[in-house]
Scaffold this motif. Structure first.
Motif, short mmCIF file in Angstrom:
data_model
loop_
_atom_site.label_atom_id
_atom_site.label_comp_id
_atom_site.label_asym_id
_atom_site.label_seq_id
_atom_site.Cartn_x
_atom_site.Cartn_y
_atom_site.Cartn_z
N ILE A 161 1.73 -0.62 -10.18
CA ILE A 161 0.47 -1.16 -10.71
C ILE A 161 0.22 -2.57 -10.20
O ILE A 161 -0.90 -2.91 -9.78
CB ILE A 161 0.51 -1.14 -12.26
CG1 ILE A 161 0.50 0.30 -12.78
CG2 ILE A 161 -0.70 -1.91 -12.83
CD1 ILE A 161 0.73 0.41 -14.28
N VAL A 162 1.26 -3.40 -10.20
CA VAL A 162 1.13 -4.77 -9.67
C VAL A 162 0.77 -4.73 -8.19
O VAL A 162 -0.08 -5.50 -7.71
CB VAL A 162 2.44 -5.56 -9.89
CG1 VAL A 162 2.37 -6.91 -9.18
CG2 VAL A 162 2.71 -5.74 -11.38
N SER A 163 1.38 -3.80 -7.46
CA SER A 163 1.08 -3.66 -6.02
C SER A 163 -0.38 -3.28 -5.81
O SER A 163 -1.04 -3.81 -4.90
CB SER A 163 2.00 -2.61 -5.40
OG SER A 163 3.36 -2.98 -5.51
N VAL A 164 -0.88 -2.36 -6.63
CA VAL A 164 -2.29 -1.95 -6.52
C VAL A 164 -3.21 -3.13 -6.76
O VAL A 164 -4.20 -3.33 -6.04
CB VAL A 164 -2.59 -0.81 -7.51
CG1 VAL A 164 -4.10 -0.54 -7.58
CG2 VAL A 164 -1.86 0.46 -7.11
N LEU A 165 -2.90 -3.94 -7.76
CA LEU A 165 -3.74 -5.10 -8.08
C LEU A 165 -3.76 -6.11 -6.93
O LEU A 165 -4.81 -6.68 -6.60
CB LEU A 165 -3.24 -5.77 -9.36
CG LEU A 165 -3.40 -4.95 -10.65
CD1 LEU A 165 -2.76 -5.67 -11.83
CD2 LEU A 165 -4.88 -4.68 -10.93
N ILE A 177 0.84 -1.20 0.00
CA ILE A 177 0.00 0.00 0.00
C ILE A 177 0.87 1.25 0.00
O ILE A 177 0.65 2.19 -0.78
CB ILE A 177 -0.95 0.01 1.22
CG1 ILE A 177 -2.03 -1.06 1.06
CG2 ILE A 177 -1.59 1.38 1.41
CD1 ILE A 177 -2.89 -1.24 2.30
N SER A 178 1.87 1.27 0.84
CA SER A 178 2.73 2.45 0.95
C SER A 178 3.51 2.70 -0.33
O SER A 178 3.66 3.86 -0.75
CB SER A 178 3.71 2.27 2.13
OG SER A 178 3.00 2.20 3.35
N TYR A 179 4.00 1.64 -0.97
CA TYR A 179 4.72 1.85 -2.22
C TYR A 179 3.80 2.38 -3.30
O TYR A 179 4.17 3.28 -4.07
CB TYR A 179 5.38 0.56 -2.68
CG TYR A 179 6.22 0.76 -3.94
CD1 TYR A 179 7.44 1.41 -3.86
CD2 TYR A 179 5.77 0.34 -5.18
CE1 TYR A 179 8.21 1.64 -4.99
CE2 TYR A 179 6.53 0.55 -6.32
CZ TYR A 179 7.74 1.21 -6.23
OH TYR A 179 8.49 1.44 -7.35
N SER A 180 2.60 1.82 -3.37
CA SER A 180 1.65 2.27 -4.37
C SER A 180 1.32 3.74 -4.20
O SER A 180 1.32 4.52 -5.17
CB SER A 180 0.36 1.44 -4.28
OG SER A 180 0.62 0.07 -4.44
N ARG A 227 -7.07 -7.10 -4.70
CA ARG A 227 -7.54 -8.49 -4.55
C ARG A 227 -7.66 -8.89 -3.09
O ARG A 227 -8.44 -9.79 -2.76
CB ARG A 227 -6.59 -9.44 -5.28
CG ARG A 227 -6.69 -9.37 -6.80
CD ARG A 227 -5.69 -10.31 -7.44
NE ARG A 227 -5.93 -11.70 -7.06
CZ ARG A 227 -6.76 -12.51 -7.69
NH1 ARG A 227 -7.44 -12.09 -8.74
NH2 ARG A 227 -6.91 -13.77 -7.29
N THR A 228 -6.92 -8.25 -2.21
CA THR A 228 -6.96 -8.60 -0.78
C THR A 228 -7.90 -7.70 0.02
O THR A 228 -7.94 -7.78 1.25
CB THR A 228 -5.56 -8.53 -0.17
OG1 THR A 228 -5.02 -7.20 -0.36
CG2 THR A 228 -4.63 -9.54 -0.82
N GLY A 229 -8.64 -6.82 -0.67
CA GLY A 229 -9.63 -5.99 0.00
C GLY A 229 -9.09 -4.73 0.65
O GLY A 229 -9.78 -4.12 1.48
N GLY A 230 -7.87 -4.33 0.29
CA GLY A 230 -7.29 -3.14 0.91
C GLY A 230 -7.35 -1.89 0.04
O GLY A 230 -6.66 -0.90 0.32
N LEU A 231 -8.19 -1.93 -1.01
CA LEU A 231 -8.22 -0.81 -1.95
C LEU A 231 -8.70 0.48 -1.29
O LEU A 231 -8.21 1.57 -1.61
CB LEU A 231 -9.13 -1.16 -3.14
CG LEU A 231 -9.13 -0.14 -4.29
CD1 LEU A 231 -7.74 0.02 -4.87
CD2 LEU A 231 -10.12 -0.57 -5.38
N ARG A 232 -9.66 0.38 -0.37
CA ARG A 232 -10.18 1.59 0.27
C ARG A 232 -9.08 2.30 1.06
O ARG A 232 -8.96 3.53 1.00
CB ARG A 232 -11.34 1.24 1.21
CG ARG A 232 -11.91 2.45 1.93
CD ARG A 232 -13.13 2.11 2.74
NE ARG A 232 -13.61 3.28 3.46
CZ ARG A 232 -14.71 3.30 4.21
NH1 ARG A 232 -15.45 2.20 4.33
NH2 ARG A 232 -15.08 4.40 4.83
N THR A 233 -8.28 1.54 1.80
CA THR A 233 -7.17 2.14 2.55
C THR A 233 -6.20 2.83 1.60
O THR A 233 -5.74 3.94 1.86
CB THR A 233 -6.43 1.05 3.36
OG1 THR A 233 -7.33 0.46 4.29
CG2 THR A 233 -5.25 1.65 4.10
N LEU A 234 -5.90 2.17 0.49
CA LEU A 234 -4.97 2.74 -0.49
C LEU A 234 -5.52 4.05 -1.05
O LEU A 234 -4.80 5.05 -1.17
CB LEU A 234 -4.73 1.73 -1.61
CG LEU A 234 -3.64 2.07 -2.64
CD1 LEU A 234 -3.04 0.78 -3.19
CD2 LEU A 234 -4.20 2.88 -3.81
#
Length: 370
Positions: free
Chosen positions: A187-191, A74-77, A195-202
């Motif tokens: 981009i790979v990190s975001v994907l 998340i942090s890298y993205s 997939r693990t449900g952490g998109l909202r935090t990101l």
């Protein structure tokens, strides 16, 4: 605060000793404050997420864990996405104002490469330190706020200037390969995070980081349009990291203290708040002066330049501190009455406010003396 002060001295040294390249490419004066602010936004959130997860039992205090992997991704993205956006905005603004700047590809290369280098340093340092503190029965919260900001501010200008000195030695194709590679990893990190449900935090961390960093970049714009002042008084540039960071930290102390009083129901009048502010103001101003004098001594700045710079900072400090402290008071009061947690709102807003207005006030005062 000691680590923060050391970090700001190192940041000031990096800026003052690089005044030639910064005045040659004023766009760098917008990018560096934005990227410095980004370090706190990204690694502050990174550290606090891990600290909270450890306290509530969401993860175990060990380095190799699934939680740490997702937190790192998340942090890298966020770092790469925000760095790209800040570079794009800085390029557009500099072009519209006819400020000297390298081409867009070079700006992206410098922004992404320097951000990745700092990421590779700060991520393990922050993770190891938080887990070690937690294992020894200490609360890592204070570490996150102080060390991350101090180390991030110290590393950002130095790394940025070092990477920017490489762009003339690299071909455009080499820069493009590096930018494409780092962006692909993001981009790979975001994907994976998605997939693990952490998109909202990101998304939340990205939105707040971009907004805060852009505000800090706009503060640097006032310096970018007044490079003549920096060329004649480089100590002003060397003093700004400590000036902004220490006042911002002071607002954090005042806001948190007032928030505690509001929760406990003790006296929180403006009169009492002003009394508390005086002590913080004196301590903060002394810390700014000490940092400033250390930078001037290490760079062998002339006595005349030191005297004028101290006068400029001395006139600028009470203006910014007074406005910031009053805003901190009313923002804390209003957010508490609205049912929000002032600790989550006031400090990020006020640090961005200080980063935005600090350079503007200092450069405006300096224009009367140069």
């Amino acid at each position: 605060m000691g680590a923060l002060g050391v970090g700001e001295v190192l940041a000031g040294l990096s800026l003052q000793t690089s005044v030639e390249i910064l005045t040659l490419y004023p766009v760098f004066l917008m990018l560096i404050p934005g990227l410095m602010d980004l370090r706190g936004d990204v690694y502050g959130s990174f550290g606090y997420r891990l600290t909270t997860a450890l306290h509530i039992g969401e993860t175990e205090p060990r380095i190799l864990s699934k939680y740490n992997l997702y937190n790192v991704l998340i942090s890298y993205s966020v770092t790469i996405i925000a760095s790209i956006i800040i570079a794009l905005l800085a390029y557009i603004i500099s072009a519209s104002l006819d400020l000297s700047s390298p081409d867009l590809l070079t700006l992206l290369f410098i922004s992404l490469a320097s951000s990745t280098i700092i990421y590779l340093i700060l991520t393990p340092v922050t993770t190891f330190s938080i887990i070690l503190l937690f294992k020894t029965g200490r609360d890592p919260t204070d570490f996150v706020a102080t060390i991350v900001t101090g180390v991030g501010d110290a590393l950002t200008p130095f790394t940025f200037i070092t990477v920017s000195s490489l762009f003339q030695a690299l071909s455009p194709s080499s820069e493009a390969i590096i930018v494409a590679s780092l962006s692909t990893i993001a981009i790979v990190s975001v994907l994976i995070v998605w997939r693990t449900g952490g998109l909202r935090t990101l998304l939340e961390n990205t939105a707040s980081s971009v907004a805060a960093s852009f505000g800090s970049s706009l503060g640097g714009l006032s310096l970018a349009t007044r490079t003549a002042i920096l060329a004649r008084l480089p100590l002003i540039l060397g003093s700004l990291p400590a000036f902004n960071a220490l006042i911002g930290a002071g607002m954090g102390v005042l806001g948190n203290s007032l928030n505690v009083k509001l929760h406990l129901g003790v006296e929180n009048s403006l009169h009492k708040y002003v009394d508390d502010s005086k002590t913080i103001a004196i301590a903060t101003f002394i810390a700014v002066l000490v940092s400033m004098l250390i930078v001037s001594g290490l760079t062998l700045t002339s006595i005349q330049s030191v005297g004028i710079s101290v006068l400029i900072i001395g006139l600028s400090f009470p203006v910014l501190f007074l406005i910031s402290s009053l805003l901190t008071f009313y923002l804390t009061q209003v957010s508490f009455k609205m049912g929000w947690n002032p600790d989550n709102l006031v400090f990020p807003l006020m640090t961005t406010f200080v980063d935005l207005n600090g350079p503007l006030i200092v450069s405006s005062v300096a224009s009367f003396f140069v």
